[in-house]
Design a protein around this motif. Structure first.
Motif, PDB file in Angstrom:
ATOM      1  N   THR A  17     -20.177  19.671  21.109  1.00 15.60           N
ATOM      2  CA  THR A  17     -21.539  19.926  21.579  1.00 15.60           C
ATOM      3  C   THR A  17     -22.578  19.661  20.494  1.00 15.60           C
ATOM      4  O   THR A  17     -23.740  19.437  20.796  1.00 15.60           O
ATOM      5  N   GLU A 136     -25.092  12.720  26.007  1.00 17.76           N
ATOM      6  CA  GLU A 136     -23.673  12.438  26.196  1.00 17.76           C
ATOM      7  C   GLU A 136     -23.376  10.946  26.285  1.00 17.76           C
ATOM      8  O   GLU A 136     -22.305  10.499  25.866  1.00 17.76           O
ATOM      9  N   SER A 465     -23.217  17.023  34.692  1.00 17.45           N
ATOM     10  CA  SER A 465     -22.249  17.576  33.738  1.00 17.45           C
ATOM     11  C   SER A 465     -21.385  18.576  34.500  1.00 17.45           C
ATOM     12  O   SER A 465     -21.903  19.537  35.082  1.00 17.45           O
ATOM     13  N   GLN A 468     -18.579  23.253  33.143  1.00 22.59           N
ATOM     14  CA  GLN A 468     -19.308  23.803  32.008  1.00 22.59           C
ATOM     15  C   GLN A 468     -19.052  25.297  31.793  1.00 22.59           C
ATOM     16  O   GLN A 468     -19.658  25.906  30.931  1.00 22.59           O
TER      17      GLN A 468
END
Length: 542
Positions: A17, A136, A465, A468
């Motif tokens: 991250t 990303e 995404s 998560q």
């Protein structure tokens, strides 16, 4: 003359991250740092002649990798490299420098709140031209390149003197060593009412700031002591050290226990704070009261209008999914949007760029605003000081006033660190397998209203995404969240987030442990944490 060095790809260079983080011994391998840096450059385009910012938090290996990065940036065609004096740049200061100088991007050498030293952690993160972490799409491209890289470019040149401001040539690239603090401190003066804070200092208000022998020492000394008039010695552990003085530079109640003890003493200062390794996190403590990061985000958003930069109001508030829902209640009261994103500041960056949000925060002690594209520890400290200077109340009074108006979200995070990856993955897989059957069931007297694996669609670009974190929501606003963190360097870190909402019914002063006890038991029953991790208790509770 540019040198082309043949190399072999490493298999473990997938950014997390916040960039690539590994043990120093891993980064110290021949070609390891070079491979990753070249993979960054190979994943970018059209940067010939552009400016690159380089700096770090001063941890072990920082200076050596900066010299490597300078040579490689020159060999790859950057026109200018800006480096913080001493190799120092806090993460928010690096973000500001990228934006101030309209740089193409920047390399930030840090493992954030992880420990430093020859046997500890190091990291490299690439930030794009808006000053924020690479999205990303870029980190995925970087990782793909690390798996096929077979050469990197460098120059055979002397080291740059990092301890003297000035300009030198490395090949044909201008390398400028600059003051790492001044531009950032100047920015802070444009955001906050420094005269009001100075007047509060002059009236006898006492502060204690623990820089944890990390990067914010020089910044806090310049701003708090020199520009705002806090007493000499307000900043403790203010000299950045390669091993952070042998301490863990994570601003939580475990690792900043000396600050906590100081703030709970009979003669405590009025306000206490700490920041982490690279300066992007914060710990806020008043006399006899600890303010959780989630509550701090909500309180800062509710009172931001007291600072000049936010006097016209906020466009929106954004929080990471595991962060408590306290900020959502402030957004509703203000009539502005509240955004729930995955963990990682890059998800806030698109909202900030689009003008959809003004203040953002994470439960992991990161808060910030649209002044940069990173979380910013000292920014949070200064906004708190601005609020104190205007409201002229104690921290306890301000927090209790907030709870009486909005209710209280009791909240805690339990970290299980260095868990065998197979066990952590099995725990998450077992949770995901039961999501469809959980709604309507009761655990420890709590009725499950919804359960999912959080997915996020970015409102600015439509990117999605998935997976998560697992959320289990209960009737009345309580919830449990399970997530594997990407910030560790060995094994897996399982994070369990516990939240219970209590409206203002006169019962807002439970101990957090008491308030969350049913949720803790429910989490064990739902996830079999002991079975999967082999742990009977978390390593850290925040």
């Amino acid at each position: 003359m540019i040198q082309t060095v043949q190399t072999t790809a490493f298999t473990d260079q997938k950014p997390g991250t916040s960039g690539l983080r590994k043990k120093v011994r891993i980064f110290a391998q021949p070609h390891y740092a070079e491979n990753f840096i070249q993979s960054v450059f190979d994943s970018l385009a059209d940067f010939a002649g552009e400016t690159l910012v380089i700096g770090g938090d001063g941890r072990y290996l920082n200076r050596e990798v900066i010299q490597t990065a300078i040579r490689m940036a020159a060999a790859n065609g950057f026109g200018t490299v800006l480096v913080g004096r001493g190799g120092i740049l806090s993460t928010p200061a690096a973000s500001h420098m990228i934006r101030l100088h309209k740089a193409y991007g920047g390399l930030i050498l840090s493992a954030s709140h992880n420990p430093g030293g020859p046997d500890e952690d190091f990291g490299i993160k690439y930030n794009i031209g808006n000053g924020g972490p690479a999205p990303e799409a870029i980190t995925d491209a970087i990782y793909a390149r690390t798996k096929t890289i077979d050469r990197y470019l460098t120059l055979d040149t002397p080291d740059v003197d990092l301890d003297r401001d000035g300009e030198t040539l490395v090949g044909t690239t201008r390398v400028r060593v600059v003051d790492p603090v001044a531009a950032y401190a100047d920015l802070m003066e444009t955001l906050f009412d420094f005269p009001a804070i100075r007047a509060m200092m002059a009236s006898g208000t006492r502060l204690s700031f623990d820089a944890m022998h990390a990067v914010t020492g020089p910044y806090a000394t310049e701003i708090l002591e020199r520009r705002l008039g806090a007493a000499p010695g307000t900043v403790v552990n203010g000299t950045p050290l390669p091993d952070f003085g042998g301490h863990h530079p994570d601003p939580n109640l475990v690792h900043a226990h000396e600050l906590h003890a100081r703030m709970m003493a009979p003669d405590a200062p009025d306000f206490g704070a700490a920041s982490d390794g690279d300066g992007d996190r914060n710990l806020i403590i008043g006399r006899n009261i600890f303010v959780t990061p989630s509550d701090s985000l909500a309180l800062l958003a509710a009172n931001a209008h007291l600072a000049p930069a936010y006097a016209k109001g906020l466009a929106g508030i954004a929080r990471s999914m595991p962060t408590s829902q306290a900020a959502d209640r402030v957004a509703a009261a203000l009539g502005i949007p509240a955004y729930e994103t995955p963990t990682g500041w890059k998800f806030f960056g698109t909202l900030l760029d689009a003008g959809l949000a003004t203040i953002c925060g994470e439960e992991s002690a990161g808060t910030g605003s649209d002044h940069v594209r990173e979380k910013d520890g000292l920014w949070a400290v200064l906004l708190w000081l601005n609020i104190l200077a205007v409201r002229r109340q104690s921290m306890v009074e301000i927090v209790h006033d907030h709870w009486s108006l909005f209710g209280r979200n009791y909240y805690a995070r339990h970290d299980y660190e260095g868990v065998p990856t197979a066990g952590a993955d099995a725990l998450m897989a077992a949770l995901r397998a039961q999501l469809d059957t959980l709604p309507g069931t009761t655990v420890e007297g709590l009725t499950v209203t919804a359960a999912d694996d959080f997915a996020y669609t970015d409102p600015t670009d439509g990117s999605v995404s998935l997976k998560q974190g697992v959320r289990i929501l209960f009737d009345g606003g309580s919830r449990i969240v399970f997530r594997l963190s990407g910030t560790g360097t060995e094994g897996a870190t399982l994070r369990l987030y516990l939240e219970r909402y209590e409206p203002n019914d006169g019962k807002l002063d439970h101990s957090v442990a008491e308030a969350l006890a049913p949720l803790i038991t429910a989490a064990e029953k739902l996830a079999s944490i002991k079975t999967h991790t082999g742990r009977t208790e978390p390593d850290v509770i925040t």
